[in-house]
Design a protein around this motif. Structure first.
Motif, PDB file in Angstrom:
ATOM      1  N   VAL A  52       0.840  -1.196   0.000  1.00  0.00           N
ATOM      2  CA  VAL A  52       0.000   0.000   0.000  1.00  0.00           C
ATOM      3  C   VAL A  52       0.870   1.240   0.000  1.00  0.00           C
ATOM      4  N   LYS A  53       0.475   2.207  -0.785  1.00  0.00           N
ATOM      5  CA  LYS A  53       1.149   3.500  -0.918  1.00  0.00           C
ATOM      6  C   LYS A  53       2.562   3.392  -1.489  1.00  0.00           C
ATOM      7  N   MET A  54       2.921   2.232  -1.953  1.00  0.00           N
ATOM      8  CA  MET A  54       4.239   2.037  -2.546  1.00  0.00           C
ATOM      9  C   MET A  54       4.062   1.826  -4.047  1.00  0.00           C
ATOM     10  N   LYS A  55       4.938   2.411  -4.854  1.00  0.00           N
ATOM     11  CA  LYS A  55       4.874   2.220  -6.293  1.00  0.00           C
ATOM     12  C   LYS A  55       6.274   2.250  -6.875  1.00  0.00           C
ATOM     13  N   GLU A  56       6.427   1.518  -7.962  1.00  0.00           N
ATOM     14  CA  GLU A  56       7.700   1.469  -8.664  1.00  0.00           C
ATOM     15  C   GLU A  56       7.442   1.607 -10.156  1.00  0.00           C
ATOM     16  N   LYS A  57       8.286   2.314 -10.850  1.00  0.00           N
ATOM     17  CA  LYS A  57       8.153   2.449 -12.288  1.00  0.00           C
ATOM     18  C   LYS A  57       8.531   1.144 -12.978  1.00  0.00           C
ATOM     19  N   GLY A  58       7.804   0.873 -14.048  1.00  0.00           N
ATOM     20  CA  GLY A  58       8.139  -0.249 -14.890  1.00  0.00           C
ATOM     21  C   GLY A  58       8.938   0.213 -16.091  1.00  0.00           C
ATOM     22  N   ASP A  59       8.681  -0.380 -17.231  1.00  0.00           N
ATOM     23  CA  ASP A  59       9.464  -0.070 -18.418  1.00  0.00           C
ATOM     24  C   ASP A  59       8.969   1.154 -19.182  1.00  0.00           C
ATOM     25  N   ILE A  60       7.676   1.444 -19.074  1.00  0.00           N
ATOM     26  CA  ILE A  60       7.120   2.557 -19.867  1.00  0.00           C
ATOM     27  C   ILE A  60       6.219   3.434 -19.005  1.00  0.00           C
ATOM     28  N   PRO A  61       6.753   4.088 -17.970  1.00  0.00           N
ATOM     29  CA  PRO A  61       5.900   4.872 -17.064  1.00  0.00           C
ATOM     30  C   PRO A  61       5.506   6.259 -17.569  1.00  0.00           C
ATOM     31  N   GLU A  62       6.152   6.717 -18.624  1.00  0.00           N
ATOM     32  CA  GLU A  62       5.931   8.096 -19.072  1.00  0.00           C
ATOM     33  C   GLU A  62       4.474   8.298 -19.481  1.00  0.00           C
ATOM     34  N   GLY A  63       3.879   9.359 -18.943  1.00  0.00           N
ATOM     35  CA  GLY A  63       2.494   9.683 -19.276  1.00  0.00           C
ATOM     36  C   GLY A  63       1.477   9.015 -18.360  1.00  0.00           C
ATOM     37  N   TYR A  64       1.966   8.227 -17.407  1.00  0.00           N
ATOM     38  CA  TYR A  64       1.091   7.504 -16.484  1.00  0.00           C
ATOM     39  C   TYR A  64       1.488   7.792 -15.040  1.00  0.00           C
ATOM     40  N   SER A  65       0.541   7.644 -14.144  1.00  0.00           N
ATOM     41  CA  SER A  65       0.832   7.600 -12.709  1.00  0.00           C
ATOM     42  C   SER A  65      -0.093   6.556 -12.098  1.00  0.00           C
ATOM     43  N   VAL A  66       0.149   6.195 -10.853  1.00  0.00           N
ATOM     44  CA  VAL A  66      -0.660   5.178 -10.188  1.00  0.00           C
ATOM     45  C   VAL A  66      -0.969   5.614  -8.773  1.00  0.00           C
ATOM     46  N   SER A  67      -1.957   4.928  -8.209  1.00  0.00           N
ATOM     47  CA  SER A  67      -2.343   5.177  -6.817  1.00  0.00           C
ATOM     48  C   SER A  67      -2.734   3.860  -6.178  1.00  0.00           C
ATOM     49  N   ARG A  68      -2.210   3.627  -4.976  1.00  0.00           N
ATOM     50  CA  ARG A  68      -2.618   2.446  -4.222  1.00  0.00           C
ATOM     51  C   ARG A  68      -2.848   2.869  -2.773  1.00  0.00           C
ATOM     52  N   GLU A  69      -4.065   3.267  -2.496  1.00  0.00           N
ATOM     53  CA  GLU A  69      -4.449   3.712  -1.155  1.00  0.00           C
ATOM     54  C   GLU A  69      -4.905   2.546  -0.291  1.00  0.00           C
ATOM     55  N   LYS A  70      -5.430   1.495  -0.914  1.00  0.00           N
ATOM     56  CA  LYS A  70      -5.858   0.295  -0.199  1.00  0.00           C
ATOM     57  C   LYS A  70      -5.227  -0.920  -0.855  1.00  0.00           C
ATOM     58  N   LYS A  71      -5.047  -1.962  -0.085  1.00  0.00           N
ATOM     59  CA  LYS A  71      -4.336  -3.143  -0.566  1.00  0.00           C
ATOM     60  C   LYS A  71      -5.008  -3.754  -1.791  1.00  0.00           C
ATOM     61  N   GLU A  72      -6.326  -3.741  -1.826  1.00  0.00           N
ATOM     62  CA  GLU A  72      -7.022  -4.446  -2.889  1.00  0.00           C
ATOM     63  C   GLU A  72      -7.198  -3.631  -4.174  1.00  0.00           C
ATOM     64  N   ARG A  73      -6.860  -2.357  -4.156  1.00  0.00           N
ATOM     65  CA  ARG A  73      -7.169  -1.481  -5.275  1.00  0.00           C
ATOM     66  C   ARG A  73      -5.918  -0.786  -5.812  1.00  0.00           C
ATOM     67  N   PHE A  74      -5.761  -0.846  -7.122  1.00  0.00           N
ATOM     68  CA  PHE A  74      -4.591  -0.238  -7.771  1.00  0.00           C
ATOM     69  C   PHE A  74      -5.097   0.518  -8.995  1.00  0.00           C
ATOM     70  N   SER A  75      -4.919   1.821  -8.985  1.00  0.00           N
ATOM     71  CA  SER A  75      -5.474   2.660 -10.049  1.00  0.00           C
ATOM     72  C   SER A  75      -4.372   3.153 -10.971  1.00  0.00           C
ATOM     73  N   LEU A  76      -4.659   3.154 -12.249  1.00  0.00           N
ATOM     74  CA  LEU A  76      -3.754   3.720 -13.257  1.00  0.00           C
ATOM     75  C   LEU A  76      -4.365   5.025 -13.750  1.00  0.00           C
ATOM     76  N   ILE A  77      -3.568   6.072 -13.779  1.00  0.00           N
ATOM     77  CA  ILE A  77      -4.057   7.402 -14.141  1.00  0.00           C
ATOM     78  C   ILE A  77      -3.302   7.915 -15.359  1.00  0.00           C
ATOM     79  N   LEU A  78      -4.053   8.339 -16.346  1.00  0.00           N
ATOM     80  CA  LEU A  78      -3.478   9.035 -17.490  1.00  0.00           C
ATOM     81  C   LEU A  78      -3.799  10.507 -17.291  1.00  0.00           C
ATOM     82  N   GLU A  79      -2.796  11.286 -16.958  1.00  0.00           N
ATOM     83  CA  GLU A  79      -3.017  12.675 -16.565  1.00  0.00           C
ATOM     84  C   GLU A  79      -3.621  13.507 -17.701  1.00  0.00           C
ATOM     85  N   SER A  80      -3.158  13.239 -18.906  1.00  0.00           N
ATOM     86  CA  SER A  80      -3.656  13.956 -20.085  1.00  0.00           C
ATOM     87  C   SER A  80      -3.564  12.988 -21.257  1.00  0.00           C
TER      88      SER A  80
END
Lengths: 114, 117
Positions: A52-80
């Protein structure tokens, strides 16, 4: 049975919009992953999270971000969102750290950016 | 350099014929190897894996793969395919990266297996 669900199977967004892709797993897995799948390129890792609340970049993170506020949920965000982010997005989870443990995949979200 | 390469993007075969899907990996990566299968409109599922021990590994639905260190290959085979085997198949390998030795799966490009009646 492990179940990984993704909020949408198909999504159409406009260029510049902020896009949220949601993933939920129901087996108390520690690790969660976001991939994109493109023909001829296979799966490429965008981001992953070992806790939870931990994230690591993979191979192609540019243009994306993520959020993990709870153990069961992982969100991918495209800012624009941009047209080159049109793709199939797959979420996965695994029980323990380390890629030797089987990853369980959701059915995918096919995102089209126009 | 590509960590894992699948040599065929598409493989069409007739029902009940044998099939081989080829996968080669880079000698610089680990020797933890996987095959995942993606049936139409579904996510990926683990088909089989090689971590250590016997170089021949089998799945419950008749597929097998052989780890060949000298040829850096992990080809997937089935002696007689069924219509239900129609799917995309992905070879994958573990890669360790970063100073803390994190691990990730790196996938090949995928092979689409089409079974014709």
């Amino acid at each position: 049975d492990v179940k990984v669900t993704q909020s949408s199977r198909y999504l159409v967004k406009r260029t510049g919009e902020k896009v949220f892709l949601e993933c939920v797993q129901d087996m108390d897995h520690e690790n969660m992953f976001w991939y994109r799948q493109d023909p001829g390129l296979g799966l490429r890792l965008i981001y992953f999270s070992y806790d939870v609340k931990m994230k690591e970049k993979g191979d192609i993170p540019e243009g994306y971000s993520v959020s993990r506020e709870k153990k069961e949920r992982f969100s991918l965000i495209l800012e624009s969102a941009s047209t080159n982010q049109t793709s199939m997005y797959l979420c996965a989870s695994s029980l323990f750290p380390g890629a030797i443990y089987e990853q369980y995949f959701g059915p995918g979200t096919r995102l089209t950016v126009t | 350099a590509q960590s894992v390469t699948q040599l065929d993007s598409q493989v069409p075969v007739f029902e009940e014929a044998p099939v081989e899907l080829r996968c080669n990996y880079s000698s610089s990566v680990s020797v933890y190897l996987f095959w995942y299968v993606q049936y139409p409109n579904q996510g990926l599922q683990l088909l089989l894996k090689y971590l250590s021990g016997s170089t021949l590994v089998e799945s419950i639905n008749g597929f097998e793969a052989e780890f060949n260190k000298s040829q850096t290959s992990f080809h997937l085979r089935k002696p007689s395919v069924h219509i239900s085997d129609t799917a995309e198949y992905f070879c994958a390998v573990i890669v360790t990266f970063g100073v803390q030795g994190a691990q990730k799966l790196v996938f090949g490009q995928g092979t689409r297996l089409t079974i014709n009646p």
